[in-house]
Design a protein around this motif. Sequence first.
Motif, mmCIF file in Angstrom:
data_model
loop_
_atom_site.group_PDB
_atom_site.id
_atom_site.type_symbol
_atom_site.label_atom_id
_atom_site.label_comp_id
_atom_site.label_asym_id
_atom_site.label_seq_id
_atom_site.Cartn_x
_atom_site.Cartn_y
_atom_site.Cartn_z
ATOM 1 N N ASP A 1 0.720 -1.077 -0.029
ATOM 2 C CA ASP A 1 -0.071 -0.070 -0.003
ATOM 3 C C ASP A 1 0.877 1.363 0.213
ATOM 4 N N PRO A 2 1.012 2.009 -1.029
ATOM 5 C CA PRO A 2 1.827 3.151 -1.120
ATOM 6 C C PRO A 2 1.421 4.047 0.078
ATOM 7 N N ASP A 3 0.281 4.176 0.525
ATOM 8 C CA ASP A 3 -0.254 5.138 1.373
ATOM 9 C C ASP A 3 0.228 4.690 2.817
ATOM 10 N N CYS A 4 1.002 3.701 2.974
ATOM 11 C CA CYS A 4 1.152 3.223 4.461
ATOM 12 C C CYS A 4 2.642 2.978 4.624
ATOM 13 N N THR A 5 3.191 3.236 5.707
ATOM 14 C CA THR A 5 4.198 2.865 6.370
ATOM 15 C C THR A 5 4.286 1.693 7.166
#
Length: 359
Positions: free
Chosen positions: A26-30
């Motif tokens: 998920d690119p919106d998640c670290t």
Amino acid sequence: MTTKTVLVAGATGLVGYAALKQFGGDPDCTVIALSRRRPPGFDGRHIPLDLTDGEACAAASATLRDVTHLVYAALFELPGLVDGWRDREQIDTNDRMLRNLLTPLMWHAAGLRHVTLLQGTKAYGVHVRPLAVPAREGRSEMREQPNFYWAQEDFLRGAQRGRDWSFTILRPVLIVGEAIGGAMNLIPALGVYAAVMKERGPVLPYPGGAARVSQAVDADLLARAIAWAGEAPAARNETFNVTNGDVFTWPNVWSAIAEACGMRPGPAEPFSLRAITSAEWERIRQRHALASPPLAEFVGLSMEYADYQMRFGQREPGRPAIVSTIKIMQAGFHDVIDTETMFRTWFSLFQRKRLLPPA
């Protein structure tokens, strides 16, 4: 700019590793992995931590101020596995591990929004009694049976009271996926058994006992349920069963398992997988130049778990072990997978990674 930071506790286990892959895509998640060992192939931030060490947990939590979601998939099991499920040490240790992590984390991580906690069908007493079919959340629990689930859940509900973050408790059935050295992963256990049997011929006998109608859940499907629960308003402070969506018996899926290992299914020949020796597996590792570790490191306690799941030594058919998934579907999570397809997929992955011999 990421919108959330997910801390996965127990990141090398079946559930934790699947969650790492899910949120890592998920690119919106670290994603931050927390486990004693670094998860294989994971190049993100990893915190080596023993959750039984309260001081170490407090120190680590001070560095986790950005965490918005906690996936708590850590688990302590005693040698012997099944016998330990009712042991006071097992219950107390699992309770203490969650407290050690969450108590300081919820003070340091001011933006914490959600905690996912994993339970299972032991909440319904499947390890000590026949289930009421189908077992339902809120109606079929066996609270009178000592279980670390209840200690963790009571702590979690008390800790959440009056705070902004929410939680979701997920109750998966038999989980199948990718993990090495875990307590309850059947792919390495059955893969080792198939490899040993293949040395003797092309037929794979069924080693278990009399059948019981059961359910399973794919680890990646469970990870998608975890991701859904962390955002869905309908999952706020709720408990859900999670399955693949179908039912099975081991004899009926045995053909798919045998074919995935390049063999023909054979008749029932009761055999305890715990009888397989390290020397047998070592010869196979060397012959096929496998990347997998020695037997104990590869299967963990999963041989005991395989014997338990396949009902080795049981001559009478077992009562069905079926849970209802109506609640999670009505709440909005609808993913399903065919259980035979699940087994084929995971055996293929282990073979491609040279953890098991090629089919």
